[in-house]
Every structure is written in structure tokens, then in C-alpha cells.
Design a protein around this motif. Structure first.
Motif, PDB file in Angstrom:
ATOM      1  N   PHE A 126       0.811  -1.349  -0.140  1.00 43.91           N
ATOM      2  CA  PHE A 126       0.290  -0.033  -0.060  1.00 43.91           C
ATOM      3  C   PHE A 126       0.515   1.308   0.115  1.00 43.91           C
ATOM      4  CE2 PHE A 126      -4.295  -0.744   1.398  1.00 43.91           C
ATOM      5  CZ  PHE A 126      -4.661  -1.911   0.770  1.00 43.91           C
ATOM      6  N   THR A 127       2.140   1.157  -0.532  1.00 49.07           N
ATOM      7  CA  THR A 127       3.395   2.267  -0.205  1.00 49.07           C
ATOM      8  C   THR A 127       2.545   3.813  -0.586  1.00 49.07           C
ATOM      9  OG1 THR A 127       3.842   1.093  -2.405  1.00 49.07           O
ATOM     10  CG2 THR A 127       4.839   1.240  -0.199  1.00 49.07           C
ATOM     11  N   ILE A 129      -0.271   4.390  -1.575  1.00 50.40           N
ATOM     12  CA  ILE A 129      -2.602   5.254  -0.803  1.00 50.40           C
ATOM     13  C   ILE A 129      -2.715   6.464   0.202  1.00 50.40           C
ATOM     14  CG2 ILE A 129      -4.083   4.175   0.441  1.00 50.40           C
ATOM     15  CD1 ILE A 129      -3.867   1.750  -0.667  1.00 50.40           C
ATOM     16  N   LYS A 130      -2.762   7.391   0.832  1.00 50.66           N
ATOM     17  CA  LYS A 130      -3.286   7.892   1.631  1.00 50.66           C
ATOM     18  C   LYS A 130      -4.298   7.469   2.438  1.00 50.66           C
ATOM     19  CE  LYS A 130       0.954  10.259   0.513  1.00 50.66           C
ATOM     20  NZ  LYS A 130       1.468  10.338   1.680  1.00 50.66           N
ATOM     21  N   LEU A 131      -4.484   7.480   3.778  1.00 50.29           N
ATOM     22  CA  LEU A 131      -5.253   7.525   4.050  1.00 50.29           C
ATOM     23  C   LEU A 131      -6.306   8.228   5.309  1.00 50.29           C
ATOM     24  CD1 LEU A 131      -4.022   3.756   5.862  1.00 50.29           C
ATOM     25  CD2 LEU A 131      -5.429   4.462   3.725  1.00 50.29           C
ATOM     26  N   ALA A 132      -5.625   9.603   4.729  1.00 54.67           N
ATOM     27  CA  ALA A 132      -6.439  11.080   5.168  1.00 54.67           C
ATOM     28  C   ALA A 132      -7.701  10.957   5.714  1.00 54.67           C
ATOM     29  CB  ALA A 132      -5.413  12.054   5.273  1.00 54.67           C
ATOM     30  N   ASP A 133      -8.444  10.164   4.201  1.00 51.24           N
ATOM     31  CA  ASP A 133      -9.897   9.980   4.554  1.00 51.24           C
ATOM     32  C   ASP A 133      -9.918   8.727   4.413  1.00 51.24           C
ATOM     33  OD1 ASP A 133      -9.826  13.137   3.955  1.00 51.24           O
ATOM     34  OD2 ASP A 133      -9.098  13.042   1.402  1.00 51.24           O
ATOM     35  N   ALA A 134      -9.381   7.757   4.982  1.00 46.55           N
ATOM     36  CA  ALA A 134      -9.890   6.018   4.344  1.00 46.55           C
ATOM     37  C   ALA A 134     -10.424   5.932   6.294  1.00 46.55           C
ATOM     38  CB  ALA A 134      -8.729   6.142   3.755  1.00 46.55           C
ATOM     39  N   HIS A 135     -12.028   6.955   6.201  1.00 44.54           N
ATOM     40  CA  HIS A 135     -12.157   6.921   7.265  1.00 44.54           C
ATOM     41  C   HIS A 135     -13.219   4.863   7.772  1.00 44.54           C
ATOM     42  CE1 HIS A 135     -11.508  11.453   7.944  1.00 44.54           C
ATOM     43  NE2 HIS A 135     -12.300  11.439   7.105  1.00 44.54           N
ATOM     44  N   ALA A 136     -12.715   4.321   8.733  1.00 43.61           N
ATOM     45  CA  ALA A 136     -13.369   3.543   9.481  1.00 43.61           C
ATOM     46  C   ALA A 136     -12.705   2.315   8.355  1.00 43.61           C
ATOM     47  CB  ALA A 136     -14.799   3.243   9.404  1.00 43.61           C
ATOM     48  N   PHE A 137     -11.305   2.660   8.659  1.00 47.24           N
ATOM     49  CA  PHE A 137     -10.306   1.493   7.309  1.00 47.24           C
ATOM     50  C   PHE A 137     -10.320   0.061   8.536  1.00 47.24           C
ATOM     51  CE2 PHE A 137      -5.648  -0.450   7.044  1.00 47.24           C
ATOM     52  CZ  PHE A 137      -5.869  -0.540   5.426  1.00 47.24           C
ATOM     53  N   LEU A 138     -10.685  -0.232   7.649  1.00 43.90           N
ATOM     54  CA  LEU A 138     -11.045  -2.228   8.641  1.00 43.90           C
ATOM     55  C   LEU A 138     -11.376  -2.785   9.992  1.00 43.90           C
ATOM     56  CD1 LEU A 138      -7.622  -2.978   7.960  1.00 43.90           C
ATOM     57  CD2 LEU A 138      -9.119  -4.467   6.342  1.00 43.90           C
ATOM     58  N   TRP A 139     -12.820  -1.444   9.632  1.00 41.83           N
ATOM     59  CA  TRP A 139     -13.620  -0.562  11.254  1.00 41.83           C
ATOM     60  C   TRP A 139     -13.998  -2.380  11.515  1.00 41.83           C
ATOM     61  CZ3 TRP A 139     -19.079  -0.784  10.716  1.00 41.83           C
ATOM     62  CH2 TRP A 139     -19.574  -0.265  12.091  1.00 41.83           C
ATOM     63  N   ARG A 153       4.515   2.771   5.985  1.00 44.30           N
ATOM     64  CA  ARG A 153       5.067   4.121   5.798  1.00 44.30           C
ATOM     65  C   ARG A 153       4.861   5.688   5.301  1.00 44.30           C
ATOM     66  NH1 ARG A 153       8.110  -0.833   6.228  1.00 44.30           N
ATOM     67  NH2 ARG A 153       9.172  -0.713   8.873  1.00 44.30           N
ATOM     68  N   GLY A 154       4.735   6.896   5.608  1.00 49.02           N
ATOM     69  CA  GLY A 154       4.581   7.994   4.275  1.00 49.02           C
ATOM     70  C   GLY A 154       3.776   8.534   4.726  1.00 49.02           C
ATOM     71  N   GLN A 155       2.673   7.806   5.912  1.00 48.58           N
ATOM     72  CA  GLN A 155       1.324   8.540   5.694  1.00 48.58           C
ATOM     73  C   GLN A 155       1.578   8.927   6.901  1.00 48.58           C
ATOM     74  OE1 GLN A 155      -1.415   7.071   4.979  1.00 48.58           O
ATOM     75  NE2 GLN A 155      -0.567   6.016   3.142  1.00 48.58           N
ATOM     76  N   THR A 156       0.894  10.248   6.620  1.00 52.72           N
ATOM     77  CA  THR A 156       0.978  11.743   7.807  1.00 52.72           C
ATOM     78  C   THR A 156      -0.548  11.735   8.538  1.00 52.72           C
ATOM     79  OG1 THR A 156       0.611  13.406   6.489  1.00 52.72           O
ATOM     80  CG2 THR A 156       2.697  12.874   6.912  1.00 52.72           C
ATOM     81  N   ILE A 157      -1.487  11.287   8.016  1.00 52.12           N
ATOM     82  CA  ILE A 157      -2.596  11.391   9.298  1.00 52.12           C
ATOM     83  C   ILE A 157      -3.215   9.962   8.630  1.00 52.12           C
ATOM     84  CG2 ILE A 157      -4.680  12.328   9.113  1.00 52.12           C
ATOM     85  CD1 ILE A 157      -3.958  15.287   7.109  1.00 52.12           C
ATOM     86  N   LEU A 172      -0.706  -5.243  17.767  1.00 53.67           N
ATOM     87  CA  LEU A 172      -0.629  -3.656  16.448  1.00 53.67           C
ATOM     88  C   LEU A 172       1.086  -3.571  16.233  1.00 53.67           C
ATOM     89  CD1 LEU A 172      -1.839  -2.502  13.932  1.00 53.67           C
ATOM     90  CD2 LEU A 172      -1.646  -0.880  15.202  1.00 53.67           C
ATOM     91  N   ASP A 173       1.476  -4.131  15.065  1.00 54.37           N
ATOM     92  CA  ASP A 173       2.889  -3.727  15.151  1.00 54.37           C
ATOM     93  C   ASP A 173       3.080  -2.525  14.287  1.00 54.37           C
ATOM     94  OD1 ASP A 173       5.349  -3.144  14.334  1.00 54.37           O
ATOM     95  OD2 ASP A 173       5.634  -5.315  12.908  1.00 54.37           O
ATOM     96  N   THR A 174       3.535  -1.433  15.020  1.00 58.87           N
ATOM     97  CA  THR A 174       3.009   0.260  14.495  1.00 58.87           C
ATOM     98  C   THR A 174       4.312   0.414  14.002  1.00 58.87           C
ATOM     99  OG1 THR A 174       4.555   0.541  17.111  1.00 58.87           O
ATOM    100  CG2 THR A 174       1.520   0.513  16.889  1.00 58.87           C
ATOM    101  N   ARG A 175       5.276  -0.409  13.543  1.00 60.44           N
ATOM    102  CA  ARG A 175       6.313   0.069  12.716  1.00 60.44           C
ATOM    103  C   ARG A 175       6.321   1.123  11.575  1.00 60.44           C
ATOM    104  NH1 ARG A 175      10.326  -5.687  13.468  1.00 60.44           N
ATOM    105  NH2 ARG A 175       8.232  -6.575  12.790  1.00 60.44           N
ATOM    106  N   GLY A 176       5.173   0.618  10.713  1.00 57.31           N
ATOM    107  CA  GLY A 176       4.406   1.282  10.096  1.00 57.31           C
ATOM    108  C   GLY A 176       3.994   2.719   9.862  1.00 57.31           C
ATOM    109  N   LEU A 177       3.721   3.120  11.518  1.00 64.09           N
ATOM    110  CA  LEU A 177       3.502   4.211  11.841  1.00 64.09           C
ATOM    111  C   LEU A 177       4.148   5.667  12.312  1.00 64.09           C
ATOM    112  CD1 LEU A 177       0.534   2.520  13.955  1.00 64.09           C
ATOM    113  CD2 LEU A 177       1.286   3.559  11.211  1.00 64.09           C
ATOM    114  N   THR A 178       5.753   5.203  12.196  1.00 59.84           N
ATOM    115  CA  THR A 178       7.017   6.370  12.426  1.00 59.84           C
ATOM    116  C   THR A 178       6.661   7.474  11.997  1.00 59.84           C
ATOM    117  OG1 THR A 178       7.825   5.566  10.728  1.00 59.84           O
ATOM    118  CG2 THR A 178       8.189   4.219  12.962  1.00 59.84           C
ATOM    119  N   SER A 179       5.694   7.761  10.748  1.00 55.64           N
ATOM    120  CA  SER A 179       5.337   9.042  10.309  1.00 55.64           C
ATOM    121  C   SER A 179       4.389  10.181  10.162  1.00 55.64           C
ATOM    122  CB  SER A 179       5.516   9.056   8.698  1.00 55.64           C
ATOM    123  OG  SER A 179       7.006   8.879   8.419  1.00 55.64           O
ATOM    124  N   VAL A 180       3.253   9.531  10.938  1.00 53.73           N
ATOM    125  CA  VAL A 180       1.972   9.478  11.436  1.00 53.73           C
ATOM    126  C   VAL A 180       2.683  10.790  12.825  1.00 53.73           C
ATOM    127  CG1 VAL A 180      -0.117   9.481  12.763  1.00 53.73           C
ATOM    128  CG2 VAL A 180       0.988   7.489  10.904  1.00 53.73           C
TER     129      VAL A 180
END
Length: 232
Positions: A126-127, A129-139, A153-157, A172-180
Motif C-alpha cells: 500500500f505504499t 495510498i493516503k489514508l487521511a480520508d479513509a475513515h473506518a479503515f478495516l472497521w 510508512r509515509g502516512q502522516t494522517i 498491533l505492530d506500529t513500525r509502519g506508523l513512524t511518520s504519522v
């Protein structure tokens, strides 16, 4: 559909055909775009051959949503898809989907795969994709136990209700959330079996919305958010 060839189908294609059990997309080989409501609410659908969807680049809202008998989807033929609308397969009990074949995606709508039966999810493809507007992702995925966040990685929001109400998620493995830097409302809310989360990878976070980890009643580790400021 044998013998028919379609270049375009409008909204609500075979919408709520409750007696439909199987569908073959080989009549759709010229299709570039799938409009909203494609096979929505086909509650008895158990199988779909996606081999005719190889040219599709955009999928609208409610693709295969609320198809309560569909437990598997071969996504290998969706490799050209760039954009997916809201409620992609929402509330359809598909147990597994290899999203590596969606690695060209640049945008996903809200409620992506929400309420599905998937047990694990790998974001490594998913490199773009921007998830800022992807509300309820895997809800509200009741069987989801683990998520690989390496592709984020690279997601800020992160949008609202990111992974919330996933009752079987234990860690949850958070290693991909370092740019959030910004976490919206309801992050991991009501994940009742979540026992731990490594917050060291959230050091860039400056804003956290309300209901952060709310309802995570099994949480046993002490959260250290000392590196993050500006909580709201």
C-alpha cells in the motif's frame, strides 16, 4: 452473461439480486471503470470469477458490499485498479483477500473492507495510498487478529475509526506508523482484546483525537506518550 460483451455498466449493476449465486465477469473484459453499487446486496452470491476485470482502473462505492454468502475473492485480476470508492466489500464475510494485487492503489474510500471476515491484513503493498480520508479503515472486522503496518510508512494522517471495533485484535505492530503526525477520532476504539501497543513508533504524533484506545479493556501495558504533544 454468456455471449455478451460490455464496455460500460452504470450504477447499481445487478443491485440486490438476492437469487444470484454465481457471477462470471468474462463478459466485462473491456470494462475500465466499475460504477457504484456493483453487485451490492446479492445476499446469496457465493462465487465470482474476476478474470474479466483485468482492465479496470477505478472501482466505485459499494463494490460487492453486503454479499453475505461470499467468503473468498481472487483479487489477482484487479492489478490495474488505482482507486477504490467507499465501502469496498463492506459487511461481506470474505475470509481472505491478497491485497498485494492492489499495489497500484492511490486512493481508498471510507469503510474499506470494514465488517469483513478477514483474519490478517498485510499493508506492505500500500505504499502509494493516503489514508487521511479513509475513515473506518478495516472497521469492525470481528476475526481480525493482526495487521502488518509496514506499507503505511509515509502516512502522516490516520482517518477516524482506524481499526476500531476489531474485537479479536490482540496486538498491533506500529513500525509502519513512524511518520504519522495526526490520529483522528476513535483510533483502535473498542478493540476489547488488545493487550499491548508499542507507542515508541508514534513519536511523530502531535495530535490525537478523542476516544483514543477507548474501550480497550484488556490493555495491560503502560502507555508512554511523553514524546507526543498537542493532544486534543
Amino acid at each position: 452473461t454468456k455471449g455478451l460483451v460490455f464496455t460500460e455498466v452504470g450504477p447499481g449493476f445487478l443491485w440486490e439480486c438476492e437469487s444470484l449465486t454465481r457471477f462470471d465477469t468474462r463478459c466485462l473484459t473491456s470494462l475500465r471503470r466499475i460504477d457504484d453499487g456493483f453487485l451490492w446486496g446479492c445476499s446469496r452470491l457465493t462465487a465470482i470469477d474476476t478474470s474479466g476485470l483485468t482492465q479496470v482502473t477505478r472501482i466505485g462505492n459499494d463494490f460487492l458490499a453486503s454479499c453475505y454468502g461470499l467468503t473468498a475473492l481472487d483479487a489477482t485480476h484487479l492489478a490495474q485498479v488505482r482507486e477504490v470508492g467507499a465501502s469496498f466489500m463492506k459487511s461481506t464475510p470474505v475470509k481472505a483477500i491478497d491485497v498485494h494485487f492492489l499495489n497500484q492503489l492511490t486512493a481508498v474510500g471510507e469503510y474499506f473492507l470494514s465488517g469483513t471476515g478477514i483474519a490478517t491484513f498485510d499493508t506492505s503493498g500500500f505504499t502509494g495510498i493516503k489514508l487521511a480520508d479513509a475513515h473506518a479503515f478495516l472497521w469492525a472486522c470481528p476475526n481480525l487478529t493482526s495487521v502488518d503496518t509496514s506499507g503505511l510508512r509515509g502516512q502522516t494522517i490516520l482517518g477516524t475509526h482506524f481499526l476500531s471495533a476489531c474485537m479479536s485484535l490482540t496486538t498491533l505492530d506500529t513500525r509502519g506508523l513512524t511518520s504519522v503526525t495526526d490520529i483522528a477520532y476513535g483510533f483502535l476504539r473498542d478493540c476489547q482484546k488488545l493487550t499491548s501497543i508499542d507507542t515508541s513508533n508514534l513519536a511523530a504524533v502531535r495530535h490525537i483525537g478523542s476516544s483514543f484506545l477507548r474501550g480497550c479493556t484488556a490493555m495491560s501495558t503502560r502507555l508512554d506518550l511523553s514524546a507526543s504533544v498537542g493532544l486534543r
